[in-house]
Every structure is written in structure tokens, then in C-alpha cells.
Design a protein around this motif. Structure first.
Motif, PDB file in Angstrom:
ATOM      1  N   MET A   1      -6.997  12.478   0.525  1.00  0.00           N
ATOM      2  CA  MET A   1      -6.829  11.888   1.893  1.00  0.00           C
ATOM      3  C   MET A   1      -7.952  11.875   2.457  1.00  0.00           C
ATOM      4  N   ALA A   2      -8.400  10.855   3.235  1.00  0.00           N
ATOM      5  CA  ALA A   2      -9.460  10.795   4.142  1.00  0.00           C
ATOM      6  C   ALA A   2      -9.105  10.187   5.469  1.00  0.00           C
ATOM      7  N   CYS A   3      -9.779  10.825   6.323  1.00  0.00           N
ATOM      8  CA  CYS A   3      -9.815  10.491   7.719  1.00  0.00           C
ATOM      9  C   CYS A   3     -10.881   9.639   8.508  1.00  0.00           C
ATOM     10  N   GLY A   4     -10.859   8.539   9.354  1.00  0.00           N
ATOM     11  CA  GLY A   4     -11.970   8.006   9.814  1.00  0.00           C
ATOM     12  C   GLY A   4     -11.344   6.892  11.053  1.00  0.00           C
ATOM     13  N   TRP A   5     -12.109   6.026  11.162  1.00  0.00           N
ATOM     14  CA  TRP A   5     -11.799   4.997  12.283  1.00  0.00           C
ATOM     15  C   TRP A   5     -12.733   3.825  11.772  1.00  0.00           C
ATOM     16  N   GLY A   6     -12.065   2.709  12.620  1.00  0.00           N
ATOM     17  CA  GLY A   6     -13.071   1.314  12.583  1.00  0.00           C
ATOM     18  C   GLY A   6     -12.904   0.649  11.192  1.00  0.00           C
ATOM     19  N   GLY A   7     -13.739   0.209  10.768  1.00  0.00           N
ATOM     20  CA  GLY A   7     -14.154  -0.415   9.503  1.00  0.00           C
ATOM     21  C   GLY A   7     -13.783   0.403   8.370  1.00  0.00           C
ATOM     22  N   ALA A   8     -14.278   1.615   8.578  1.00  0.00           N
ATOM     23  CA  ALA A   8     -13.835   2.729   7.253  1.00  0.00           C
ATOM     24  C   ALA A   8     -12.533   2.868   7.151  1.00  0.00           C
ATOM     25  N   LEU A   9     -11.953   2.977   8.415  1.00  0.00           N
ATOM     26  CA  LEU A   9     -10.423   3.232   8.146  1.00  0.00           C
ATOM     27  C   LEU A   9      -9.788   1.946   7.534  1.00  0.00           C
ATOM     28  N   ARG A  10      -9.991   0.763   7.827  1.00  0.00           N
ATOM     29  CA  ARG A  10      -9.613  -0.437   7.234  1.00  0.00           C
ATOM     30  C   ARG A  10      -9.712  -0.370   5.693  1.00  0.00           C
ATOM     31  N   THR A  11     -10.935  -0.055   5.271  1.00  0.00           N
ATOM     32  CA  THR A  11     -10.964  -0.139   3.889  1.00  0.00           C
ATOM     33  C   THR A  11     -10.051   1.243   3.250  1.00  0.00           C
ATOM     34  N   MET A  12     -10.153   2.198   3.932  1.00  0.00           N
ATOM     35  CA  MET A  12      -9.161   3.495   3.562  1.00  0.00           C
ATOM     36  C   MET A  12      -7.833   2.836   3.297  1.00  0.00           C
ATOM     37  N   LYS A  13      -6.996   2.019   4.093  1.00  0.00           N
ATOM     38  CA  LYS A  13      -5.825   1.543   4.088  1.00  0.00           C
ATOM     39  C   LYS A  13      -5.749   0.710   2.779  1.00  0.00           C
ATOM     40  N   GLU A  14      -6.951   0.271   2.115  1.00  0.00           N
ATOM     41  CA  GLU A  14      -6.648  -0.265   0.711  1.00  0.00           C
ATOM     42  C   GLU A  14      -6.214   0.494  -0.295  1.00  0.00           C
ATOM     43  N   SER A  15      -6.638   1.639  -0.095  1.00  0.00           N
ATOM     44  CA  SER A  15      -6.339   2.689  -1.159  1.00  0.00           C
ATOM     45  C   SER A  15      -5.345   3.831  -0.747  1.00  0.00           C
ATOM     46  N   GLY A  16      -4.594   3.435   0.256  1.00  0.00           N
ATOM     47  CA  GLY A  16      -3.502   4.521   0.631  1.00  0.00           C
ATOM     48  C   GLY A  16      -2.636   4.087   2.003  1.00  0.00           C
ATOM     49  N   ASN A  17      -2.051   5.008   2.415  1.00  0.00           N
ATOM     50  CA  ASN A  17      -1.096   4.705   3.567  1.00  0.00           C
ATOM     51  C   ASN A  17      -1.325   5.874   4.469  1.00  0.00           C
ATOM     52  N   ILE A  18      -0.978   5.546   5.933  1.00  0.00           N
ATOM     53  CA  ILE A  18      -1.042   6.429   6.976  1.00  0.00           C
ATOM     54  C   ILE A  18       0.299   7.219   6.834  1.00  0.00           C
ATOM     55  N   LEU A  19       0.429   8.530   7.564  1.00  0.00           N
ATOM     56  CA  LEU A  19       1.541   9.330   7.897  1.00  0.00           C
ATOM     57  C   LEU A  19       2.203   8.868   9.303  1.00  0.00           C
TER      58      LEU A  19
END
Length: 334
Positions: free
Chosen positions: A183-201
Motif C-alpha cells: 500500500m502507498a499513501c500520497g497526494w496529487g500526481g503521485a496519487l493518480r499514479t498509485m491508482k493505476e496500481s490499486g484501489n482506495i479504501l
């Protein structure tokens, strides 16, 4: 596990420092910290030289990866004002004794700060207990860190059994994509990139319902504000005017390309991010929900969460003195 050592290293050596020197004393103008890939209306004024014109002096803009880095830069005197510093890193710094102050509410954004679970784990809010023992990338001492702690508390996940790695959002996004964290936590552009590899809770609205607020502030060393109150007020006025300009959708076509380019983003991503942002006007900021008492109460809650998680040693008895509404009140009368 204990986060104290890593988190406190972010503010080590700055706890007793009082802040920046007076920006205008040597005629070199103002140095302001901000984030890339974090589009905001102020950037339209930044690009067009509106701040320089209003202040009668050049403004140097320096980008940062985290709010904890902003705190360190203000402590060392390298930065006079930080735009959109997260409340948690501000709380970490002031709890450690750094004399910085909140000058305004820069943005509220519950949808643009979150944690993402790797797709392969197939974990959502109904099975969040399965996160026990997992490896998580978290930028310690930030809004994302506070959100992580609050969400795990809500789901009853014991963070002491998790492997929490201190990573800036962009690094966390890369680690999540590579499968090196769960799991990874963050904001902005990085958060958009994270969502390409997973889902929020939890969605932003679900977090708000639980009292997990997410907002950033404009902050500055108390010494700087004391010596440059008029300059601070003029700076806040330019920011407020840019926010008011953005509030009128008729200006979006003109402003969006400029903001996107300065943020280092394409226009579609910029528009999407801004759609999840709220920019309270000066009157609202001075009201009870925000700087008239609400923010101070919220900061105490954030600090207590960090203390309970053993992320910081102690909280202040009150965070009232960390808010200075003088410059904002002056700006509202300009």
C-alpha cells in the motif's frame, strides 16, 4: 513498530530555530516554497508576475516534495513563506518547538490525498483487516501520514505490526507499481499514479464523515511575519484574488493552460485535480470553521493522533498561538 526516530529526524536540528530572516532587509525579495504537480490558482498570478508587482520586489519560487521539507527550509531561513503546506507537517514542526505560523487556508482537498492498496491483494473497506502485517509506503509527518493512521484506526488495523517505510509520494507510487510495497499513501500526481496500481479504501466524502479532514495552509516563520506583516498581507491578497478569479468558471479557459504548465501537468490532469479542490474565501477562512477556532481544534486532534502512534514525543497544550490571522484580516481590507 515505532515511527518516532524517522519522523523526528525530519525536524531534528530545527526545533529550537525561530524561522527565516526578514526577506526585505537585504533587498533580495521573497522566497516562497510550493509543490509541483499540485495545481492551484495562485500559479496564474505567479507566472504573470502579479506577486512581484504587488510586493514591489522579486519573488523566488522553490519547489518541494513534502511539507516536512518546507518546515526545515523555513527553519534554516531558506524560505520565507510556504504555500500549501499540509497541516500534519505543520503540527509536527510546531509540536517540536519550531516557531512558524498559519497565515491562511490554502486549499481543502479530501479527494486528493489518500492511500492506495495494491490491486493484487483484492482488499477493500470490507476486508481492510487483511492489511495487518503489510508493508506500506508513507511520507511521514504529512497529511497522508495522518490519513493513514486515521484510516487504520478506523478499520482496527494495528500499525505496530505493519512495516511502514518513509517514502515521498512519487517514490511510494513507484514502489507500489513495482510490487515492493502493499500500500502507498500520497497526494496529487503521485496519487493518480498509485491508482493505476490499486484501489482506495475510503472516498473523500467517507473520510470527511469520519472527521478525517485534509487541508493545507500558507505558513511562515513567526519572526518573518512580525517584521513583514504588510508584505505577508499583500501576498495573501494576491492569492485570494487568484482564488476568486478561478471561482468564476468564465476564467478557466484562460487560467487552466497557465496553471497546468507551471504545475508540470497536462491540462486534463490539472482540471481533474482542481475539481477536487476547494478554496475558501477570506471571510470563510476567518470564520469559526477554519482559522476562527476550527483549525486550532483540528490541529490538536492531529497532534494527539501522532502522539498515540508514537510518531512524535508530545503535543502542545493548545495550537491557538500557531495561527496568526493578522495578515489575512489586513488582506481582506485591501
Amino acid at each position: 513498530m515505532k515511527l518516532t526516530t524517522k519522523l523526528m529526524s525530519a525536524v531534528a536540528g530545527v526545533a529550537l530555530l525561530s524561522g527565516a530572516q526578514a526577506a526585505m532587509a537585504d533587498g533580495h525579495g521573497l522566497t516562497v516554497g510550493y509543490f509541483l504537480e499540485w495545481p492551484m490558482p495562485f500559479q496564474y498570478a505567479k507566472v504573470n508576475g502579479t506577486y512581484d508587482e504587488a510586493l514591489g520586489a522579486p519573488v523566488t519560487w522553490v519547489s518541494f516534495d513534502t511539507g516536512t521539507a518546507m518546515s526545515a527550509a523555513m527553519a534554516s531561513g531558506d524560505v520565507d513563506i510556504s504555500v500549501s503546506q499540509g497541516v500534519p507537517p505543520f503540527v509536527v514542526a510546531t509540536s517540536a518547538g519550531q516557531d512558524i505560523q498559519i497565515l491562511d487556508v490554502a486549499v481543502s482537498y479530501s479527494e486528493n490525498d489518500n492511500c492506495v492498496v495494491a490491486t493484487g491483494l483484492e482488499i477493500d473497506k470490507t476486508s481492510a483487516a487483511e492489511l495487518a502485517g503489510k508493508k506500506v509506503a508513507v511520507p511521514l509527518g504529512t497529511a497522508a501520514h495522518y490519513g493513514f493512521l486515521s484510516q487504520m484506526n478506523h478499520f482496527g488495523v494495528d500499525i505496530s505490526g505493519m512495516s511502514v517505510v518513509d517514502m515521498a509520494p512519487a517514490e511510494g507510487a513507484a514502489a507500489l507499481a513495482q510490487g515492493s510495497v502493499d500500500m502507498a499513501c500520497g497526494w496529487g500526481g503521485a496519487l493518480r499514479t498509485m491508482k493505476e496500481s490499486g484501489n482506495i479504501l475510503l472516498t473523500g466524502a467517507e473520510k470527511e464523515a469520519l472527521g478525517i479532514l485534509v487541508f493545507d495552509v500558507t505558513s511562515a516563520p513567526a519572526g518573518f511575519v512580525a517584521e513583514n506583516g504588510d508584505m505577508a498581507a499583500k501576498f495573501l491578497k494576491v492569492t485570494a484574488d487568484a482564488n476568486a478569479m478561478w471561482a468564476d468558471e468564465a476564467n478557466h479557459a484562460k487560467m487552466l493552460p497557465v496553471i497546468a504548465k507551471d504545475a508540470g501537468m497536462d491540462e486534463a490532469a490539472t482540471a481533474s485535480t482542481l475539481a477536487g479542490f476547494a478554496f475558501p474565501n477570506m471571510a470563510d477562512q476567518l470564520g469559526g470553521t477554519w482559522l476562527g477556532g476550527g483549525a486550532q481544534t483540528f490541529m490538536k486532534g492531529v497532534a494527539d493522533v501522532f502522539v498515540n502512534a508514537k510518531s512524535i514525543d508530545a503535543a502542545l497544550d493548545s495550537y491557538d498561538a500557531t495561527v496568526n490571522t493578522g495578515p489575512l484580516k489586513a488582506a481582506s481590507e485591501m
